[in-house]
Design a protein around this motif. Structure first.
Motif, PDB file in Angstrom:
ATOM      1  N   ARG A   1      33.422 -39.868   8.941  1.00 17.76           N
ATOM      2  CA  ARG A   1      31.972 -39.747   8.817  1.00 17.76           C
ATOM      3  C   ARG A   1      31.540 -38.278   8.809  1.00 17.76           C
ATOM      4  NH1 ARG A   1      28.464 -43.678   9.382  1.00 17.76           N
ATOM      5  NH2 ARG A   1      30.049 -44.982  10.389  1.00 17.76           N
ATOM      6  N   LYS A   2      32.138 -37.470   9.670  1.00 15.39           N
ATOM      7  CA  LYS A   2      31.797 -36.053   9.745  1.00 15.39           C
ATOM      8  C   LYS A   2      32.301 -35.295   8.522  1.00 15.39           C
ATOM      9  CE  LYS A   2      32.332 -31.988  12.722  1.00 15.39           C
ATOM     10  NZ  LYS A   2      32.921 -31.485  14.005  1.00 15.39           N
ATOM     11  N   VAL A   3      33.523 -35.585   8.107  1.00 13.73           N
ATOM     12  CA  VAL A   3      34.131 -34.885   6.971  1.00 13.73           C
ATOM     13  C   VAL A   3      33.347 -35.136   5.687  1.00 13.73           C
ATOM     14  CG1 VAL A   3      36.180 -34.754   5.505  1.00 13.73           C
ATOM     15  CG2 VAL A   3      36.435 -34.823   7.989  1.00 13.73           C
ATOM     16  N   ALA A   4      32.823 -36.326   5.523  1.00 12.95           N
ATOM     17  CA  ALA A   4      32.105 -36.681   4.291  1.00 12.95           C
ATOM     18  C   ALA A   4      30.905 -35.777   4.038  1.00 12.95           C
ATOM     19  CB  ALA A   4      31.656 -38.142   4.353  1.00 12.95           C
ATOM     20  N   THR A   5      30.341 -35.201   5.087  1.00 15.10           N
ATOM     21  CA  THR A   5      29.146 -34.356   4.929  1.00 15.10           C
ATOM     22  C   THR A   5      29.460 -32.996   4.318  1.00 15.10           C
ATOM     23  OG1 THR A   5      29.338 -33.411   7.173  1.00 15.10           O
ATOM     24  CG2 THR A   5      28.103 -35.471   6.935  1.00 15.10           C
ATOM     25  N   ILE A   6      30.722 -32.662   4.185  1.00 13.24           N
ATOM     26  CA  ILE A   6      31.101 -31.366   3.617  1.00 13.24           C
ATOM     27  C   ILE A   6      30.643 -31.258   2.166  1.00 13.24           C
ATOM     28  CG2 ILE A   6      33.075 -29.933   2.940  1.00 13.24           C
ATOM     29  CD1 ILE A   6      34.537 -30.994   5.396  1.00 13.24           C
ATOM     30  N   VAL A   7      30.630 -32.386   1.467  1.00 16.39           N
ATOM     31  CA  VAL A   7      30.201 -32.423   0.068  1.00 16.39           C
ATOM     32  C   VAL A   7      29.021 -33.400  -0.040  1.00 16.39           C
ATOM     33  CG1 VAL A   7      30.875 -32.931  -2.308  1.00 16.39           C
ATOM     34  CG2 VAL A   7      32.539 -31.915  -0.732  1.00 16.39           C
ATOM     35  N   LYS A   8      27.906 -32.910  -0.520  1.00 17.19           N
ATOM     36  CA  LYS A   8      26.680 -33.705  -0.587  1.00 17.19           C
ATOM     37  C   LYS A   8      26.859 -34.964  -1.430  1.00 17.19           C
ATOM     38  CE  LYS A   8      23.745 -29.562  -0.292  1.00 17.19           C
ATOM     39  NZ  LYS A   8      22.756 -28.725  -1.021  1.00 17.19           N
ATOM     40  N   GLY A   9      26.264 -36.045  -0.931  1.00 12.31           N
ATOM     41  CA  GLY A   9      26.262 -37.289  -1.684  1.00 12.31           C
ATOM     42  C   GLY A   9      27.579 -38.023  -1.728  1.00 12.31           C
TER      43      GLY A   9
END
Length: 262
Positions: free
Chosen positions: A63-71
């Protein structure tokens, strides 16, 4: 009789089963540990023999890692969890193998837009292989998560979170009679030592149209040397070189695996 010099162009990269990848990684990877929940696995072959493997799967804190790249959606990125190559493979096999693997992943798993991986400059290297393979550096910090536990080995702190029970965590909780203690108290009781060094985070886009979605700054590669974080084969060095751990050759299997679906 002279022998021909082999090059990275002589290698073959093929999908293999998770079991076969685990066997190769356990033999070649500096940690000796495999990824139990890998989803995509590739073997690296030379003259029909498997001398390396790559394991791709979900990140620990997805969940945290996914925020590195928008969308980014839940199934639009994957982590290169393990990469282990034997000395029998020619020079530059790592970058060529990743290039071939990424090409196959773009074809077979078009939902994947980017790959993340981490370099461990407390024990292994600073990610020179990633830098040579089109990754960008998006994280560089002193280690705060890798611990050496006397009598057990080296582990990520996530191995001691109550929500993520592991064998070593179970053993320590039983040994110190701490069934519900925090990971901090558990590590303190075990006299765990924070490993000196740095952690690097790298990102590689499979879909070029997603490059502008990167939500964190790109760190210049020179910063690694500037802060003294350069490491090669587990040793601190001044010059920037490959970080491939020295390992011996071996054989793996070649059973195709296709476990990741759009």
């Amino acid at each position: 009789m002279s022998t021909s010099v082999r090059s990275a162009k002589d290698i073959d990269v093929k999908p293999i089963s998770g079991r076969d990848a685990a066997r190769v990684v356990s033999r070649f990877h500096y940690s000796g540990r495999v990824v139990q929940n890998s989803q995509v696995n590739f073997g690296v072959f030379l003259d029909g023999k498997c001398h390396g493997a790559m394991q791709f799967g979900p990140s620990m804190d997805k969940r945290k890692v996914a925020t590195i790249v928008k969308g980014t959606g839940w199934h639009q990125f994957i982590e290169l969890n393990r990469m282990a190559f034997g000395d029998a493979l020619p020079r530059n096999s790592e970058s060529r193998a990743m290039s071939i693997a990424f090409r196959m992943m773009r074809k077979d798993y078009p939902q994947l837009k980017w790959v993340i991986s981490f370099a461990d400059a407390t024990q292994c290297g600073d990610g020179a292989i990633y830098r040579a393979s089109g990754f960008v550096l998006t994280g560089l910090k002193k280690n705060t998560q890798i611990y050496e536990v006397p009598g057990y080995g080296v582990f990520h702190e996530m191995s001691f979170k109550k929500a993520r029970p592991t064998n070593v965590q179970r053993e320590l909780r039983k040994r110190f009679d701490l069934p519900t203690a925090s990971s901090y108290k558990l590590l303190k009781s075990a006299k765990a030592r924070l490993m000196p060094g740095y952690q690097m985070r790298y990102v590689r886009f499979l879909d070029p149209s997603w490059v502008d979605r990167l939500a964190v700054p790109v760190i210049p590669f020179e910063k690694i040397r500037e802060i003294g974080a350069t490491m090669y084969r587990g040793q601190r060095v001044r010059s920037e070189t490959s970080d491939t751990p020295g390992v011996q050759s071996g054989e793996g299997g070649a059973t195709p695996t296709r476990t990741l679906h759009p």
